[in-house]
Motif scaffolding. Structure first.
Motif, PDB file in Angstrom:
ATOM      1  N   MET A  10       1.127  -1.126  -0.022  1.00 46.94           N
ATOM      2  CA  MET A  10       0.027  -0.003   0.169  1.00 46.94           C
ATOM      3  C   MET A  10       0.833   1.240  -0.016  1.00 46.94           C
ATOM      4  O   MET A  10       1.833   1.359   0.740  1.00 46.94           O
ATOM      5  CB  MET A  10      -1.008   0.160   1.033  1.00 46.94           C
ATOM      6  N   ALA A  11       0.368   2.141  -0.606  1.00 50.98           N
ATOM      7  CA  ALA A  11       1.139   3.495  -0.648  1.00 50.98           C
ATOM      8  C   ALA A  11       0.257   4.687   0.052  1.00 50.98           C
ATOM      9  O   ALA A  11      -0.989   4.121   0.207  1.00 50.98           O
ATOM     10  CB  ALA A  11       1.208   4.001  -2.377  1.00 50.98           C
ATOM     11  N   TYR A  12       0.902   5.646   0.073  1.00 48.33           N
ATOM     12  CA  TYR A  12       0.139   6.827   0.842  1.00 48.33           C
ATOM     13  C   TYR A  12      -0.007   8.151  -0.135  1.00 48.33           C
ATOM     14  O   TYR A  12       1.006   8.427  -0.434  1.00 48.33           O
ATOM     15  CB  TYR A  12       0.799   7.071   2.151  1.00 48.33           C
ATOM     16  N   CYS A  13      -1.060   8.715   0.022  1.00 49.96           N
ATOM     17  CA  CYS A  13      -1.329   9.824  -0.529  1.00 49.96           C
ATOM     18  C   CYS A  13      -0.240  10.987  -0.173  1.00 49.96           C
ATOM     19  O   CYS A  13      -0.247  11.165   1.188  1.00 49.96           O
ATOM     20  CB  CYS A  13      -2.585  10.527  -0.678  1.00 49.96           C
ATOM     21  N   LYS A  14       0.319  11.821  -1.044  1.00 47.90           N
ATOM     22  CA  LYS A  14       1.187  12.583  -0.623  1.00 47.90           C
ATOM     23  C   LYS A  14       0.637  14.008   0.004  1.00 47.90           C
ATOM     24  O   LYS A  14       1.221  14.612   0.525  1.00 47.90           O
ATOM     25  CB  LYS A  14       2.116  13.274  -1.892  1.00 47.90           C
ATOM     26  N   ASN A  15      -0.735  14.096  -0.479  1.00 44.81           N
ATOM     27  CA  ASN A  15      -1.306  15.308  -0.007  1.00 44.81           C
ATOM     28  C   ASN A  15      -2.155  14.883   1.225  1.00 44.81           C
ATOM     29  O   ASN A  15      -1.904  15.648   2.334  1.00 44.81           O
ATOM     30  CB  ASN A  15      -2.425  15.863  -0.994  1.00 44.81           C
ATOM     31  N   CYS A  16      -2.911  13.979   1.254  1.00 44.47           N
ATOM     32  CA  CYS A  16      -3.835  13.777   2.450  1.00 44.47           C
ATOM     33  C   CYS A  16      -3.498  12.681   3.518  1.00 44.47           C
ATOM     34  O   CYS A  16      -3.871  12.589   4.583  1.00 44.47           O
ATOM     35  CB  CYS A  16      -5.496  13.570   2.130  1.00 44.47           C
ATOM     36  N   GLY A  17      -2.571  11.671   2.854  1.00 43.58           N
ATOM     37  CA  GLY A  17      -1.835  10.754   3.849  1.00 43.58           C
ATOM     38  C   GLY A  17      -2.587   9.614   4.017  1.00 43.58           C
ATOM     39  O   GLY A  17      -2.150   8.633   4.542  1.00 43.58           O
ATOM     40  N   GLN A  18      -3.975   9.377   3.291  1.00 43.91           N
ATOM     41  CA  GLN A  18      -4.585   8.177   3.199  1.00 43.91           C
ATOM     42  C   GLN A  18      -3.866   7.145   2.363  1.00 43.91           C
ATOM     43  O   GLN A  18      -3.045   7.482   1.487  1.00 43.91           O
ATOM     44  CB  GLN A  18      -5.910   8.761   2.588  1.00 43.91           C
ATOM     45  N   SER A  19      -4.270   5.848   2.948  1.00 47.16           N
ATOM     46  CA  SER A  19      -3.718   4.829   2.018  1.00 47.16           C
ATOM     47  C   SER A  19      -4.268   4.812   0.601  1.00 47.16           C
ATOM     48  O   SER A  19      -5.614   4.622   0.584  1.00 47.16           O
ATOM     49  CB  SER A  19      -3.768   3.513   2.701  1.00 47.16           C
ATOM     50  N   ILE A  20      -3.559   4.381  -0.381  1.00 50.53           N
ATOM     51  CA  ILE A  20      -4.174   4.223  -1.655  1.00 50.53           C
ATOM     52  C   ILE A  20      -3.383   3.119  -2.233  1.00 50.53           C
ATOM     53  O   ILE A  20      -2.575   2.659  -1.745  1.00 50.53           O
ATOM     54  CB  ILE A  20      -4.003   5.483  -2.518  1.00 50.53           C
ATOM     55  N   ASP A  21      -4.060   2.689  -3.604  1.00 46.77           N
ATOM     56  CA  ASP A  21      -3.361   1.827  -4.064  1.00 46.77           C
ATOM     57  C   ASP A  21      -2.037   1.873  -4.731  1.00 46.77           C
ATOM     58  O   ASP A  21      -2.001   3.109  -5.151  1.00 46.77           O
ATOM     59  CB  ASP A  21      -4.126   1.256  -5.600  1.00 46.77           C
ATOM     60  N   ASP A  22      -1.093   1.041  -4.956  1.00 49.19           N
ATOM     61  CA  ASP A  22       0.416   1.455  -5.386  1.00 49.19           C
ATOM     62  C   ASP A  22       0.313   1.880  -6.716  1.00 49.19           C
ATOM     63  O   ASP A  22       1.034   2.787  -7.141  1.00 49.19           O
ATOM     64  CB  ASP A  22       1.331  -0.016  -5.582  1.00 49.19           C
ATOM     65  N   LYS A  23      -0.714   1.451  -7.635  1.00 51.18           N
ATOM     66  CA  LYS A  23      -0.690   1.984  -8.979  1.00 51.18           C
ATOM     67  C   LYS A  23      -1.669   3.277  -9.276  1.00 51.18           C
ATOM     68  O   LYS A  23      -1.816   3.601 -10.332  1.00 51.18           O
ATOM     69  CB  LYS A  23      -1.130   0.824 -10.040  1.00 51.18           C
ATOM     70  N   ALA A  24      -2.145   3.853  -8.217  1.00 52.49           N
ATOM     71  CA  ALA A  24      -3.153   5.036  -8.486  1.00 52.49           C
ATOM     72  C   ALA A  24      -2.361   5.961  -8.814  1.00 52.49           C
ATOM     73  O   ALA A  24      -1.328   6.301  -8.563  1.00 52.49           O
ATOM     74  CB  ALA A  24      -3.571   5.320  -6.822  1.00 52.49           C
ATOM     75  N   PRO A  80      -7.996   8.729  -4.548  1.00 52.63           N
ATOM     76  CA  PRO A  80      -9.591   8.711  -4.439  1.00 52.63           C
ATOM     77  C   PRO A  80     -10.069   9.308  -3.530  1.00 52.63           C
ATOM     78  O   PRO A  80     -11.289   9.930  -3.500  1.00 52.63           O
ATOM     79  CB  PRO A  80      -9.769   7.219  -4.370  1.00 52.63           C
ATOM     80  N   HIS A  81      -9.303   9.880  -2.416  1.00 54.05           N
ATOM     81  CA  HIS A  81      -9.975  10.738  -1.237  1.00 54.05           C
ATOM     82  C   HIS A  81      -9.849  12.164  -1.610  1.00 54.05           C
ATOM     83  O   HIS A  81     -10.704  12.806  -1.276  1.00 54.05           O
ATOM     84  CB  HIS A  81      -9.010  10.399   0.009  1.00 54.05           C
ATOM     85  N   CYS A  82      -8.722  12.508  -2.182  1.00 50.67           N
ATOM     86  CA  CYS A  82      -8.719  13.903  -2.241  1.00 50.67           C
ATOM     87  C   CYS A  82      -8.639  14.593  -3.620  1.00 50.67           C
ATOM     88  O   CYS A  82      -8.762  15.768  -4.127  1.00 50.67           O
ATOM     89  CB  CYS A  82      -7.359  14.539  -1.482  1.00 50.67           C
ATOM     90  N   GLY A  83      -8.147  13.736  -4.383  1.00 49.20           N
ATOM     91  CA  GLY A  83      -8.103  13.963  -5.934  1.00 49.20           C
ATOM     92  C   GLY A  83      -6.712  14.617  -6.372  1.00 49.20           C
ATOM     93  O   GLY A  83      -6.695  14.887  -7.607  1.00 49.20           O
TER      94      GLY A  83
END
Length: 98
Positions: free
Chosen positions: A1-15, A19-22
């Motif tokens: 799992m990767a984490y969003c650079k902006n909001c810190g939520q966990s996201i898919d590695d290939k995202a 999906p949380h902050c856009g």
């Protein structure tokens, strides 16, 4: 799992987009803007290229654009001085002959 650079939520590695902050997750390589001497030399040797590089890079790479633009400006000034000198020598030679 990767984490969003902006909001810190966990996201898919290939995202590509969170999906949380856009926010886009792609990273761009840093632009090197060292104001290279060789770009200035290229602008001096081929002034039209220096002018084009200045116009294309003036916002993205201001130092490099300035080097290319100054090279083009120096070349044009040297060309103008050369033609003035040639005309002055031609006029003085003509006055000596007649």
């Amino acid at each position: 799992m990767a984490y969003c650079k902006n909001c810190g939520q966990s996201i898919d590695d290939k995202a590509v987009i969170c999906p949380h902050c856009g926010v886009s997750q792609e990273t761009r390589p840093d632009v090197v803007d060292d104001g290279g001497f060789l770009w200035g030399l290229l602008g001096c040797c081929i002034p039209i290229v220096g002018l084009i590089l200045y116009l294309v890079w003036k916002n993205e790479r201001p130092r490099t654009a300035k080097a290319a633009g100054i090279g083009a400006l120096v070349s044009v000034c040297i060309g103008i001085l050369y033609y003035i000198a040639v005309i002055a020598i031609g006029v003085s030679m003509f006055s000596l002959v007649s």
